[in-house]
Design a protein around this motif. Structure first.
Motif, PDB file in Angstrom:
ATOM      1  N   LEU A  81       0.776  -1.061   0.013  1.00  0.00           N
ATOM      2  CA  LEU A  81      -0.033   0.115   0.043  1.00  0.00           C
ATOM      3  C   LEU A  81       1.018   1.293   0.062  1.00  0.00           C
ATOM      4  O   LEU A  81       1.954   1.313   0.499  1.00  0.00           O
ATOM      5  CB  LEU A  81      -1.024   0.027   1.123  1.00  0.00           C
ATOM      6  N   PRO A  82       0.477   2.432  -0.289  1.00  0.00           N
ATOM      7  CA  PRO A  82       1.285   3.679  -0.685  1.00  0.00           C
ATOM      8  C   PRO A  82       1.436   4.236   0.917  1.00  0.00           C
ATOM      9  O   PRO A  82       0.749   3.904   1.644  1.00  0.00           O
ATOM     10  CB  PRO A  82       0.366   4.434  -1.453  1.00  0.00           C
ATOM     11  N   LEU A  83       2.409   5.066   0.976  1.00  0.00           N
ATOM     12  CA  LEU A  83       2.796   5.686   2.226  1.00  0.00           C
ATOM     13  C   LEU A  83       1.820   6.540   2.574  1.00  0.00           C
ATOM     14  O   LEU A  83       0.980   7.270   2.009  1.00  0.00           O
ATOM     15  CB  LEU A  83       3.966   6.691   1.832  1.00  0.00           C
ATOM     16  N   GLY A  84       1.268   6.410   4.040  1.00  0.00           N
ATOM     17  CA  GLY A  84       0.196   7.049   4.732  1.00  0.00           C
ATOM     18  C   GLY A  84      -1.067   6.484   4.192  1.00  0.00           C
ATOM     19  O   GLY A  84      -2.052   7.090   4.246  1.00  0.00           O
ATOM     20  N   TRP A  85      -1.143   5.010   3.915  1.00  0.00           N
ATOM     21  CA  TRP A  85      -2.387   4.463   3.509  1.00  0.00           C
ATOM     22  C   TRP A  85      -3.348   4.426   4.578  1.00  0.00           C
ATOM     23  O   TRP A  85      -3.089   4.579   5.798  1.00  0.00           O
ATOM     24  CB  TRP A  85      -2.119   3.204   2.975  1.00  0.00           C
ATOM     25  N   GLU A  86      -4.633   4.489   4.150  1.00  0.00           N
ATOM     26  CA  GLU A  86      -5.606   4.402   5.045  1.00  0.00           C
ATOM     27  C   GLU A  86      -6.693   3.522   4.579  1.00  0.00           C
ATOM     28  O   GLU A  86      -7.054   3.715   3.350  1.00  0.00           O
ATOM     29  CB  GLU A  86      -6.240   5.779   5.406  1.00  0.00           C
ATOM     30  N   VAL A  87      -7.375   2.633   5.097  1.00  0.00           N
ATOM     31  CA  VAL A  87      -8.736   2.064   4.694  1.00  0.00           C
ATOM     32  C   VAL A  87      -9.652   1.798   5.732  1.00  0.00           C
ATOM     33  O   VAL A  87      -9.442   1.499   6.503  1.00  0.00           O
ATOM     34  CB  VAL A  87      -8.219   0.468   4.379  1.00  0.00           C
ATOM     35  N   ASN A  88     -10.838   2.303   5.235  1.00  0.00           N
ATOM     36  CA  ASN A  88     -11.843   2.446   5.982  1.00  0.00           C
ATOM     37  C   ASN A  88     -12.839   1.198   5.483  1.00  0.00           C
ATOM     38  O   ASN A  88     -13.413   1.202   4.393  1.00  0.00           O
ATOM     39  CB  ASN A  88     -12.695   3.605   5.801  1.00  0.00           C
ATOM     40  N   ALA A  89     -13.168   0.391   6.581  1.00  0.00           N
ATOM     41  CA  ALA A  89     -14.040  -0.857   6.216  1.00  0.00           C
ATOM     42  C   ALA A  89     -15.004  -1.013   7.466  1.00  0.00           C
ATOM     43  O   ALA A  89     -14.684  -0.893   8.642  1.00  0.00           O
ATOM     44  CB  ALA A  89     -12.919  -1.928   6.150  1.00  0.00           C
ATOM     45  N   ALA A 118      -1.406   2.453   9.227  1.00  0.00           N
ATOM     46  CA  ALA A 118      -0.186   1.807   9.641  1.00  0.00           C
ATOM     47  C   ALA A 118      -0.075   1.415  11.050  1.00  0.00           C
ATOM     48  O   ALA A 118       0.635   0.726  11.435  1.00  0.00           O
ATOM     49  CB  ALA A 118       1.064   2.563   9.183  1.00  0.00           C
ATOM     50  N   MET A 119      -0.444   2.178  11.992  1.00  0.00           N
ATOM     51  CA  MET A 119      -0.373   2.016  13.306  1.00  0.00           C
ATOM     52  C   MET A 119      -1.638   1.244  13.817  1.00  0.00           C
ATOM     53  O   MET A 119      -1.616   0.755  15.251  1.00  0.00           O
ATOM     54  CB  MET A 119      -0.327   3.350  14.219  1.00  0.00           C
ATOM     55  N   LYS A 120      -2.664   0.795  13.138  1.00  0.00           N
ATOM     56  CA  LYS A 120      -3.726  -0.021  13.633  1.00  0.00           C
ATOM     57  C   LYS A 120      -4.257  -0.888  12.269  1.00  0.00           C
ATOM     58  O   LYS A 120      -5.100  -0.357  11.462  1.00  0.00           O
ATOM     59  CB  LYS A 120      -4.865   1.202  14.025  1.00  0.00           C
ATOM     60  N   THR A 121      -3.842  -2.069  12.109  1.00  0.00           N
ATOM     61  CA  THR A 121      -4.093  -2.963  11.355  1.00  0.00           C
ATOM     62  C   THR A 121      -4.962  -4.189  11.691  1.00  0.00           C
ATOM     63  O   THR A 121      -5.283  -4.950  11.090  1.00  0.00           O
ATOM     64  CB  THR A 121      -2.558  -3.649  10.841  1.00  0.00           C
TER      65      THR A 121
END
Length: 305
Positions: A81-89, A118-121
């Motif tokens: 995933l790109p730097l600074g990625w974020e996924v809302n699910a 990145a800090m909460k997977t």
């Protein structure tokens, strides 16, 4: 159990991944022997990302799951995933009731999305199901040492697409005047060139002998919105005025209409032929007819992406 957690029953199995355990007691023993607290499923793909289930069969005590089955959903392959990625699910967990043939679904109330980064997977429920319920033979979740878990996960992706309904504006452009020469000569429709009014392209048509089945003693004025970029539809308050060139007693035909670029004939305004064609009435002078098209209020829906 945590407040804010919804539990319902359904017959349809989980759409994205199922974890079947043929010997729950052996799984517990296996984790005890290896010193691990959880079992991690194989990686699966759903909603464009890769995930895995993390099952704590004896509870995740560090997060308050003592006395409960704990289950989490972890996002994997984050290095891609790109730097600074974020996924809302948003996700649902499932526990199969083997007696009733139904699935207990567990999810956040109102399907609250969870933000993976990145800090909460990893997100889930430390108190998925109390041991007192899970181990109860009448409940059907653990039968013959067998149990079934599952998950559905849906990623919320912002596409940026939408439309804007702007504040309607009063007319700022002058009206369009159409001077029709030799009115009595045409047997079919007469059409203007495309013209701009209130930042939209329009076309007027005159049907002296009626419009598509109108009665013979009628004529028709029609107009339509030409195709315009990024404008799926336009609302307009308008006036069609047939000018009286003798005494100024014009025929004014007001209207309000949604206009769509892909629908050519939006509206037509039939009017009895006699007062217009009768030269003594002042509308037709030297075989010349004058029509004004005026927009009094308009707003154009705007698409954005």
């Amino acid at each position: 159990m945590h407040l804010g957690v919804g539990r319902t029953l359904r017959e349809i199995p989980p759409a994205h991944y199922t974890l079947k355990v043929d010997s729950f007691s052996f799984l517990v023993q296996l984790l005890e022997k290896t010193g691990e607290k959880s079992y991690e499923s194989e990686v699966f793909e759903a909603s464009g990302h890769k995930w895995k289930l993390c099952l704590y069969p004896t509870g995740d005590e560090e997060k308050g799951g003592k006395g409960h089955i704990s289950l989490y959903l972890a996002i994997t392959n984050t290095q891609a995933l790109p730097l600074g990625w974020e996924v809302n699910a948003s996700f649902k967990f499932f526990v199969f009731d083997q007696y009733r043939g139904k699935y207990l679904t567990i999810q956040d109330v109102n399907e609250k999305p969870r933000r993976y980064h990145a800090m909460k997977t990893l997100w889930g429920f430390p108190e998925l199901l109390p041991f007192s319920v899970f181990n109860d033979p009448t409940k059907g979740y653990l039968v013959g040492d067998k149990c079934v878990f599952g998950v559905e996960v849906f990623v919320i992706k912002y596409s940026g697409a939408g439309e804007l309904l702007p504040q309607p504006t009063n007319r700022t452009s002058p009206c369009f005047t159409w001077i029709i020469h030799n009115y009595s000569l045409p047997t079919g429709a007469v059409r203007t060139q495309s013209f701009v009014l209130e930042a939209c392209n329009w076309t007027l048509e005159l049907h002296p002998n009626g419009f598509l089945g109108d009665r013979p003693n009628h004529f028709a004025l029609a107009f339509f919105l030409d195709v315009t970029k990024n404008t799926p539809k336009v609302y307009a308050d308008f006036k069609l005025t047939i000018k009286n060139q003798a005494d100024g007693k014009d025929i004014t035909l007001p209207g309000s209409q949604w206009f769509f670029p892909n629908k050519r004939w939006i509206t037509r305004v039939p009017h009895k032929l006699s007062p217009v064609s009768d030269v003594s009435k002042g509308f037709l002078v030297n075989d010349l007819l004058v029509v004004n098209f005026e927009i009094t209020r308009i707003f154009a829906v705007e698409k954005f992406a």
